[in-house]
Design an enzyme around this catalytic site. Structure first.
Site, mmCIF file in Angstrom:
data_model
loop_
_atom_site.group_PDB
_atom_site.id
_atom_site.type_symbol
_atom_site.label_atom_id
_atom_site.label_comp_id
_atom_site.label_asym_id
_atom_site.label_seq_id
_atom_site.Cartn_x
_atom_site.Cartn_y
_atom_site.Cartn_z
ATOM 1 N N GLU A 51 0.558 -1.362 0.156
ATOM 2 C CA GLU A 51 -0.002 0.147 0.268
ATOM 3 C C GLU A 51 0.411 1.042 0.198
ATOM 4 O OE1 GLU A 51 -2.958 -2.319 3.074
ATOM 5 O OE2 GLU A 51 -2.150 -0.911 3.526
ATOM 6 N N PRO A 52 1.349 1.886 -0.907
ATOM 7 C CA PRO A 52 2.957 2.535 -1.089
ATOM 8 C C PRO A 52 1.345 3.354 -1.558
ATOM 9 C CG PRO A 52 2.931 1.380 -3.220
ATOM 10 C CD PRO A 52 1.656 0.868 -2.367
ATOM 11 N N GLY A 53 1.357 4.867 -0.274
ATOM 12 C CA GLY A 53 0.944 6.494 -1.219
ATOM 13 C C GLY A 53 1.986 7.250 -0.660
ATOM 14 N N ARG A 54 2.651 7.250 -0.169
ATOM 15 C CA ARG A 54 4.173 8.853 -0.349
ATOM 16 C C ARG A 54 4.581 8.422 -1.526
ATOM 17 N NH1 ARG A 54 6.100 11.178 4.340
ATOM 18 N NH2 ARG A 54 5.338 9.213 5.246
ATOM 19 N N CYS A 94 0.262 32.865 12.090
ATOM 20 C CA CYS A 94 0.620 34.058 13.204
ATOM 21 C C CYS A 94 1.593 32.615 13.899
ATOM 22 C CB CYS A 94 -1.003 34.414 13.618
ATOM 23 S SG CYS A 94 -0.840 36.214 12.920
HETATM 24 N N1 LLP Z 1 -1.146 1.548 5.140
HETATM 25 C C1 LLP Z 1 -1.630 2.072 5.899
HETATM 26 C C2 LLP Z 1 -2.275 0.861 7.217
HETATM 27 C C3 LLP Z 1 -1.176 3.453 6.307
HETATM 28 O O1 LLP Z 1 -1.546 3.292 7.415
HETATM 29 C C4 LLP Z 1 -0.278 4.668 5.454
HETATM 30 C C5 LLP Z 1 0.169 5.296 5.743
HETATM 31 C C6 LLP Z 1 -0.352 3.472 4.474
HETATM 32 C C7 LLP Z 1 0.147 2.329 3.662
HETATM 33 C C8 LLP Z 1 0.271 4.582 3.500
HETATM 34 O O2 LLP Z 1 1.751 4.703 3.577
HETATM 35 P P1 LLP Z 1 3.404 5.286 3.030
HETATM 36 O O3 LLP Z 1 3.412 4.742 1.831
HETATM 37 O O4 LLP Z 1 1.867 7.053 2.296
HETATM 38 O O5 LLP Z 1 3.895 5.960 4.285
HETATM 39 N N2 LLP Z 1 1.248 11.851 8.147
HETATM 40 C C9 LLP Z 1 2.667 11.552 7.971
HETATM 41 C C10 LLP Z 1 2.269 10.131 7.489
HETATM 42 C C11 LLP Z 1 1.277 9.375 8.018
HETATM 43 C C12 LLP Z 1 0.642 7.762 7.418
HETATM 44 C C13 LLP Z 1 -0.120 6.896 8.003
HETATM 45 N N3 LLP Z 1 -1.268 6.069 7.409
HETATM 46 C C14 LLP Z 1 3.832 12.596 6.359
HETATM 47 O O6 LLP Z 1 2.931 13.406 6.685
HETATM 48 O O7 LLP Z 1 4.146 11.802 6.734
#
Ligand code: LLP
Length: 463
Positions: free
Chosen positions: A320-323, A391
């Protein structure tokens, strides 16, 4: 170093105060390909383009601040993940990183699935036409209404996060006359080497059900006993912005061990495992992220090896890549406002956005780089802190960076690697209007999320 030793004015790179900052770049006009979207270029005359369009033109047309997203780069990254994992695995894009209807369409066309973690993300996915069976639903506290909608639309899987949720989803599925495909999220006890707030697989936190004390095995017993649930797999996510594969190895090993225990106890071989997201990206040139094919190879090998030694057929893997998909594909374009040199310290460069469009620096001490993009400059470098217009003194966008000493109000500067968790975590603090997301591809630009207006703010304020 005594403060009085330095004259007022910009801090040049050859006289720096003590501090933790990256070395001054040798060429401030260079745009390091590690942190910039793939189609970003700078011409000999200094003009910076993305998707073939000059950023100065984009600023004129769409205003600043704005997130500029490289569609070709986004699609290429989706394909790289898809190709790396192949037909025997699934890639779920984590929508929390950034979600809009255009993005859902790109994902769909590139063959990715989607992970959502709220009713709002689910609604966006469905509105954009993502088939429900290609969506997974996560979260530690899904509301009954959210669960009901998910079951009703035929969502691909719900990732169960607690004992109460096992009962809740089973009950709702029964009532709707459905059998819902589910996975159980386990906490594997791995300490991921990342910021505490984004590490998720150690035991003392809110997500998942612990493997260590037999809780996960008990959750499996319950899920298998309920008619409304079809337990298809085990899920684990160890944290975010991780570079070291060791944590994933431990996690995969422990999840496969659990599959073997389930087989021994129940005579059932669960067909799926999900190893979550969390792969790091380059925010600065010092970061060295793994490529999708290396990640796929390493995860595939661990899972095959562990399954072979446990005598299990290899399950279908999902990630599950997001970033790692959206993060590098966008940058935030700002206009420089007030410039304040602080004697003996650094120069504060204020931009027309700030913590409302990028909370990550304040929240996680995240590091970013910045570049002057509206022109070329051969002036010496000066040490700057890029701050917003809010601010709050913690309103910092880039803590320590170098920009040309001839920087002036009206110049455009850009902060790369802001595609993930910047727009999605943006706020209206100080009644800031959240910036638009503009996608660019092949010389054409299109607003995919428009800028907020004062009317938008006042529409919610019912008086
Ligand atoms: N799968 C699950 C179950 C997750 O909780 C997350 C992220 C992902 C996949 C995706 O993770 P990624 O590949 O994007 O790292 N707001 C924080 C990141 C919080 C991530 C929460 N869960 C930041 O800005 O670094």
């Amino acid at each position: 170093m005594s403060r009085s030793a330095h004259p007022a004015g910009p801090r040049h790179a050859d006289v720096l105060p003590e501090g933790h900052y990256q070395a001054p770049p040798t060429d401030l006009n260079a745009l390091d390909e590690k942190v910039w979207p793939r189609t970003v270029t700078r011409d000999a005359d200094g003009a910076v383009r993305v998707g073939g369009i000059e950023v100065t033109r984009l600023a004129e047309e769409f205003g600043t601040p704005a997130y500029l997203m490289d569609e070709a780069d986004f699609r290429a990254r989706c394909r790289a993940w898809r190709d790396a994992f192949g037909d025997g695995a699934d890639v779920f894009y984590a929508g929390k990183a950034f979600l809009s209807r255009a993005v859902v369409k790109w994902l769909y066309e590139e063959g990715l699935n989607l992970d959502v973690c709220s009713g709002g993300e689910l609604a966006t996915a469905l509105a954009a036409g993502m088939p429900a069976d290609r969506i997974a639903f996560h979260g530690n506290n899904k509301t009954p209404a959210e669960i009901e909608r998910a079951v009703e639309v035929g969502i691909g899987r719900i990732v169960l996060d607690s004992f109460q949720e096992i009962a809740r989803v089973a009950h709702i599925a029964d009532r709707l006359g459905r059998r819902q495909r589910v996975q159980i999220r386990v906490t594997v006890g791995v300490e991921a080497h990342t910021h505490e707030f984004i590490a998720t697989a150690h035991e003392d936190q809110k997500f998942g059900i612990a493997l260590a004390d037999g809780q996960a095995a008990e959750a499996v017993r319950r899920a298998l006993s309920l008619d409304g649930l079809e337990l298809v797999g085990i899920h684990s996510h160890i944290g975010s912005q991780i570079f070291d594969m060791a944590g994933f190895e431990v996690s995969a090993r422990r999840v496969v061990q659990l599959l073997a225990e389930i087989r021994d106890e129940h005579g059932v071989e669960l067909p799926e495992i999900d190893l979550g997201g969390g792969l790091g990206i380059a925010y600065t040139p010092d970061d060295d992220p793994r490529e999708p094919h290396e990640i796929a190879k390493s995860l595939g090998e661990i899972v095959s090896r562990e399954c072979a030694s446990a005598g299990l057929a290899a399950p279908r893997i999902s990630v599950e890549p997001g970033r790692a998909i959206v993060g590098p594909t966008a940058f935030t374009l700002y206009e420089v406002g007030t410039i304040k040199p602080l004697e003996g310290l650094r120069t504060y460069v204020s931009v027309d956005g700030g913590m409302s469009d990028n909370i990550r620096t304040a929240l996680y001490d995240a590091e970013y780089t910045v570049a002057l993009v509206s022109r070329r400059s051969d002036a010496p470098s000066m040490l700057v802190r890029v701050v917003g217009k809010h601010c709050e003194s913690g309103d910092i966008v880039v803590k320590d960076a170098f920009l040309p000493a001839d920087l002036a109000p009206g110049d455009l500067i850009a902060v790369p690697a802001t595609g993930a968790y910047c727009r999605s975590m943006a706020s209206n603090y100080n009644h800031a209007l959240r910036p638009p997301v503009v996608s660019v591809a092949d010389g054409a630009a299109r607003v995919i999320v428009r800028r907020e207006t004062e009317e938008d703010l006042l529409r919610l304020d019912v008086g």
